[in-house]
Every structure is written in C-alpha cells, then in structure tokens.
Design an enzyme around this catalytic site. Structure first.
Site, PDB file in Angstrom:
ATOM      1  N   GLU A  35      -9.337  -4.671  -9.424  1.00 11.36           N
ATOM      2  CA  GLU A  35      -9.916  -3.979  -8.280  1.00 11.36           C
ATOM      3  C   GLU A  35     -10.569  -2.687  -8.730  1.00 11.36           C
ATOM      4  OE1 GLU A  35      -6.693  -3.548  -5.538  1.00 11.36           O
ATOM      5  OE2 GLU A  35      -5.509  -2.340  -6.888  1.00 11.36           O
TER       6      GLU A  35
ATOM      7  N   LYS B 277       0.860  -1.181   0.000  1.00 13.51           N
ATOM      8  CA  LYS B 277       0.000   0.000   0.000  1.00 13.51           C
ATOM      9  C   LYS B 277       0.897   1.232   0.000  1.00 13.51           C
ATOM     10  CE  LYS B 277      -4.229   1.808   1.826  1.00 13.51           C
ATOM     11  NZ  LYS B 277      -5.406   1.477   2.600  1.00 13.51           N
TER      12      LYS B 277
END
Length: 182
Positions: A70, A36
C-alpha cells in the site's frame, strides 16, 4: 484537518509519481494491517528515503514478500490487459475507497483481482492509481521513475472509475482539486 486541496491539485493535473521504498509494510504475523490503529510510524519511516530522492513522490510499501502492499494512507491498483489488480487484504488495510472502487469496477464490467502484484507487473502496468478517502482516485504517472503506460493520465479505465466515483459521491473531486491551481 482540511484537505490539502491546493497542494494536491497538480497531482490530478499531472499524475502522481510513486516510488517503492526499502522499508516494508509490517507483516500480518506481527500486526494485522486490517486493524486501523492510527499508528503510521511504519509509513512515516518508509516515506523518508522516498522524499529524500523526490519530495513530490508518493511512497509505496512492499509486503514481506516484495510485492506491492500500500501507499502512504492509500491503496494501490494497477491495470494490465484491461483488467484491474490490487493487493490482497492480507497485507493491506482494506480501505473504504478501495472497496468502492472494486464494487464500481464490477458494476462497469471491469474484472478486478485481489492478489500479489510483483514489481514486474507494476513496472509494466498500463495504468496505476491510488485510492483513499481524501484522494478518492488519484492517477499515477510514474512508478520508480519510469512512465506508467503511455504516460497519459488518467488512463481510460482509471477515467471510467473516476467518473463513476464522482457520480456515486455526488462530487467532482478532480475539479475540486484542480480549482486550487494557480
């Protein structure tokens, strides 16, 4: 930042409109999606053509092979034949809400498989939803302009998972969003 409760309220009443974009998710050979990094440039660029077509749509990125990867800051799930499917961790940031949903499905006896979801499977899904920290579980009503399943949201499996999620976190997040509707 405060959650956009008022802006997203109608998504929980009507369901989200999800659309794929021509921009692909950065390949894992270039940058691991599991890290991330807070670099959302890829997703911002992917969202632009979707928003140009439909300002209310939620952009979905494909992986380098053309399978679902995603959404904008969110993970994707579909339901086919009463089973849950989600893209594998190889191509997505494995979100906390994604894992919570997988764990809840297991506890509820709902089979969940992580793997490739091609556009045919997505277009023929009985149900579709997105997960993220701020969305929790958001039902999707249309995919690339076509109705998902019978068009009723949330679908029965999505509803079971929403109820389990709300119970686990001790907050009716759907009601929290809906109370902001005029």
């Amino acid at each position: 930042l405060p959650l956009p409760l008022a802006k997203r309220g109608k998504l929980y009443r009507e369901g989200a409109e999800a659309m794929t974009t021509t921009a692909r998710r950065i390949a894992p050979s270039m940058l691991s999606p599991r890290a991330k990094t807070h670099n959302y440039l890829n997703m911002i660029m992917a969202e632009k053509p979707v928003k140009a077509l439909n300002p209310d749509a939620w952009a979905l990125l494909l992986d380098e092979n053309g399978n679902l990867a995603e959404g904008m800051g969110s993970n994707i799930f579909i339901v086919r034949d009463g089973q849950l499917f989600t893209p594998s961790e190889r191509y997505v940031l494995p979100g906390v809400s994604r894992q919570m949903t997988i764990d809840m499905a297991k506890a509820l006896g709902i089979a969940c498989t992580a793997g490739d979801i091609d556009l045919f499977d997505a277009a023929n899904a009985e149900e579709m939803f997105l997960t993220s920290t701020s969305l929790c579980i958001l039902p999707v009503k249309s995919f690339n302009g076509a109705q998902v399943g019978d068009g009723k949201i949330p679908g029965p499996i999505t509803k079971k998972l929403i109820d389990a999620y709300a119970k686990d976190v001790g907050c009716d997040f759907v009601a929290q969003y809906l109370k902001f509707l005029q």
